[in-house]
Design an enzyme around this catalytic site. Structure first.
Site, PDB file in Angstrom:
ATOM      1  N   ASP A 127      21.881  19.677 114.464  1.00 64.85           N
ATOM      2  CA  ASP A 127      21.144  18.627 113.768  1.00 64.85           C
ATOM      3  C   ASP A 127      21.023  17.441 114.717  1.00 64.85           C
ATOM      4  OD1 ASP A 127      20.050  16.854 111.923  1.00 64.85           O
ATOM      5  OD2 ASP A 127      21.294  17.610 110.292  1.00 64.85           O
ATOM      6  N   HIS A 179      21.878  18.357 102.332  1.00 66.85           N
ATOM      7  CA  HIS A 179      22.913  17.324 102.289  1.00 66.85           C
ATOM      8  C   HIS A 179      22.424  16.018 101.689  1.00 66.85           C
ATOM      9  CE1 HIS A 179      20.556  16.450 105.826  1.00 66.85           C
ATOM     10  NE2 HIS A 179      21.077  15.242 105.852  1.00 66.85           N
ATOM     11  N   ASP A 180      21.104  15.838 101.589  1.00 65.16           N
ATOM     12  CA  ASP A 180      20.526  14.614 101.034  1.00 65.16           C
ATOM     13  C   ASP A 180      20.015  14.791  99.608  1.00 65.16           C
ATOM     14  OD1 ASP A 180      20.914  12.924 103.205  1.00 65.16           O
ATOM     15  OD2 ASP A 180      19.007  13.441 104.149  1.00 65.16           O
ATOM     16  N   ASP A 227      16.169  15.421 112.859  1.00 64.85           N
ATOM     17  CA  ASP A 227      16.302  14.471 111.760  1.00 64.85           C
ATOM     18  C   ASP A 227      15.189  13.425 111.806  1.00 64.85           C
ATOM     19  OD1 ASP A 227      18.081  13.349 109.577  1.00 64.85           O
ATOM     20  OD2 ASP A 227      18.055  11.628 110.949  1.00 64.85           O
ATOM     21  N   GLU A 253      12.132  17.320 110.286  1.00 64.02           N
ATOM     22  CA  GLU A 253      12.195  16.668 108.976  1.00 64.02           C
ATOM     23  C   GLU A 253      11.042  15.674 108.912  1.00 64.02           C
ATOM     24  OE1 GLU A 253      15.293  14.287 106.056  1.00 64.02           O
ATOM     25  OE2 GLU A 253      15.437  13.995 108.222  1.00 64.02           O
TER      26      GLU A 253
END
Length: 539
Positions: free
Chosen positions: A98, A313-314, A197, A239
């Site tokens: 990531d 995770h968000d 990200d 993302e």
């Protein structure tokens, strides 16, 4: 069509802090992940998206990086990381890093040198004069101004997230060169690619209030491809929060030489009042879900590639969002799995999704860890918002929901850590019934539905390449077909806690997978039980 390995693969996201503690400090770590690789191999996944394990002060749980070529001590050492990469590769599982390069930590040496006036680093970040006060009214995604004053330079620096996460200045060629070196460092370690990200933000032009998808973005991504990715069989997943089916090919068309695929979030915003904040809730509508997901199935050109996901995770746990964890946890979990994994794109499973893990309700700010939720709570209390409304929003959308430790067994602390250790974040109390050990013992569990879906994707080209067609049904019925080389499959799901009748002009030839013990033949008059879902091959 030439098949890329990641088009037929299923990815599994691990949030390292919450996956498995191996050294008895209450925090998940790299050796814990390595120890659990046999479990992931049994599930059948092909790649692990590993949330950040770089050195970090942890203001935003690792998404504030202070050294990209070092491991956070809580997670282990570089040797532990190398062992994980090797062990995973030996099992046929690729590790996807990531990469957080829109911003760094304010503790990163680059930022410290920039504040100190080092000529080489002074333009690594975005600084603006303080002569007229705040440069403009742009706000951080975490609340408050996106500009932070630093007396050392008598200037403001720009940060789209926490003030401890200053944005890098990608217009500086030296910054881009640093990023290419970081990527090559990890590729040489043997990783299989990168999840990038908030990558759509790197081309920002703050002076013009242009944040995402700017004219600078795609030249940067093309340079990344030329300098790092060309001729390498790796995956890159961007993302991209503002992407649409019309703009996604700009990122993922192979001829443009940018990224492999993107994450879009339109289906994740369906419980938000449009043009407001994520905390301003509205009721979920199945018809809107059908519209959004179908748009991405039909409007994305063949030259582009999509990702498929319910959670990360968000995002809150999908079972608590679209399923029925109280009355039909197994049925609705399987429904959501089947519905998504039968679509075109690369599926991503978030840790615990294959077990039916749920949100954990909280009611005290001391129970919060996520900086975004804490900032929201503080702001709304200052505005005299009713506490009931604040907690409803946090329990529905807060990021802590996804970050509770993995539920491995019914033992104390769910097998995440040893009995005499306090986990870094509380375990969901339902771990005694929802856990990996119980799922592995039950051949009808959610785990084995995911396992079969993963296997089907590897065996059936129809799932990878088939055309998608949404059927016109009642609002709570989500039904579509996939067709490829003369073969058609029907996928049908009841998004309802009540029985639904359905009439379809088809006859089933073979049942592929269901979440109820059933055999489907004639579909002209069908009664679907709560959350009943099936996939059948049609005559």
């Amino acid at each position: 069509m030439t098949l890329k390995w990641w088009q037929q693969s299923v990815f599994y996201q691990i949030y390292p802090r919450s996956f498995q503690d191996s050294n008895h400090d209450g925090i998940g770590d790299l050796n814990g992940i390595t120890a659990r690789l046999p479990y992931l191999k049994e599930l059948g996944i092909d790649a692990i998206w590993l949330s950040p394990v770089f050195a970090s002060p942890n203001v935003d749980n690792g998404y504030d990086v202070s050294d990209y070529c070092a491991i956070m001590p809580e997670f282990g050492t570089m040797e532990d990381m190398e062992e994980l990469i090797t062990a995973a590769n030996n099992m046929g599982i690729k590790i996807i890093m990531d990469l957080v390069v829109n911003h760094t930590s304010s503790e990163h040496p680059w930022f410290k040198k920039a504040l100190a006036g080092d000529p080489h680093y002074k333009d690594y970040y975005i600084f603006r004069s303080d002569k007229k006060g705040l440069p403009n009214d742009l706000n951080s995604f975490f609340g408050g101004s996106a500009w932070e004053y630093v007396p050392e330079r008598k200037e403001y620096y720009f940060h789209l997230f926490a003030k401890e996460q200053p944005d890098l200045n990608w217009e500086n060629p030296a910054v881009r060169k640093e990023v290419w070196q970081i990527m090559n460092f990890w590729l040489q370690k043997g990783v299989g690619g990168f999840r990038l990200d908030v990558i759509e933000l790197i081309g920002k032009i703050p002076d013009q209030k242009i944040i995402g998808d700017s004219p600078l973005l795609h030249p940067y991504l093309q340079e990344m491809y030329r300098e790092v990715l060309a001729e390498k069989d790796v995956v890159t997943i961007g993302e991209t929060g503002s992407v649409t089916p019309l703009t996604a090919p700009l990122y993922t068309d192979p001829n443009r030489k940018e990224l492999s695929m993107v994450f879009q979030f339109q289906h994740m915003a369906l419980d938000e009042v449009p043009q407001t904040s994520k905390w301003n809730l509205k009721k979920l509508d199945v018809s809107e879900l059908k519209t959004v997901l179908s748009r991405w199935q039909t409007q994305l050109p063949a030259t582009a590639w999509n990702s498929l996901f319910w959670s990360n995770h968000d995002q809150p746990r999908i079972l608590s969002r679209w399923g029925n964890p109280d009355c039909y946890p197994v049925e609705s979990s399987k429904m959501l799995a089947i519905l998504l994994h039968m679509m075109k794109g690369t599926p991503f499973i978030y840790q615990g999704e294959e077990l039916g893990m749920t949100n954990q309700e909280v009611s005290d700010i001391k129970q919060l860890d996520d900086i975004e939720s804490i900032n929201y709570y503080t702001k709304e209390r200052a505005n005299n918002t009713k506490t009931a409304k604040i907690w409803q929003a946090i329990n529905t959308k807060g990021r802590d929901n996804a970050r509770t430790p993995m539920q491995w067994s019914a033992a104390q602390h769910a097998g995440f850590t040893t009995a005499n250790v306090t986990p870094w974040y509380p375990i969901n109390p339902n771990y005694t019934t929802i856990n990996a050990a119980a799922c592995l013992q039950d051949k009808n569990s959610i785990f084995y539905t995911y396992q079969k879906l993963i296997r089907l994707r590897k065996e059936q080209p129809l799932i990878v390449w088939g055309d998608y067609h949404l059927l016109n049904t009642a609002e709570t019925i989500f039904a579509y077909t996939r067709s490829y080389q003369g073969e058609t499959w029907l996928i049908c799901a009841n998004f309802s806690a009540s029985e639904q009748t359905l009439s379809l002009p088809y006859t089933a030839k073979q049942t592929i997978i269901t979440n109820y013990p059933s055999t489907y033949c004639k579909l002209e008059q069908l009664t679907l039980r709560p959350y009943e879902t099936f996939v059948v091959k049609l005559h």
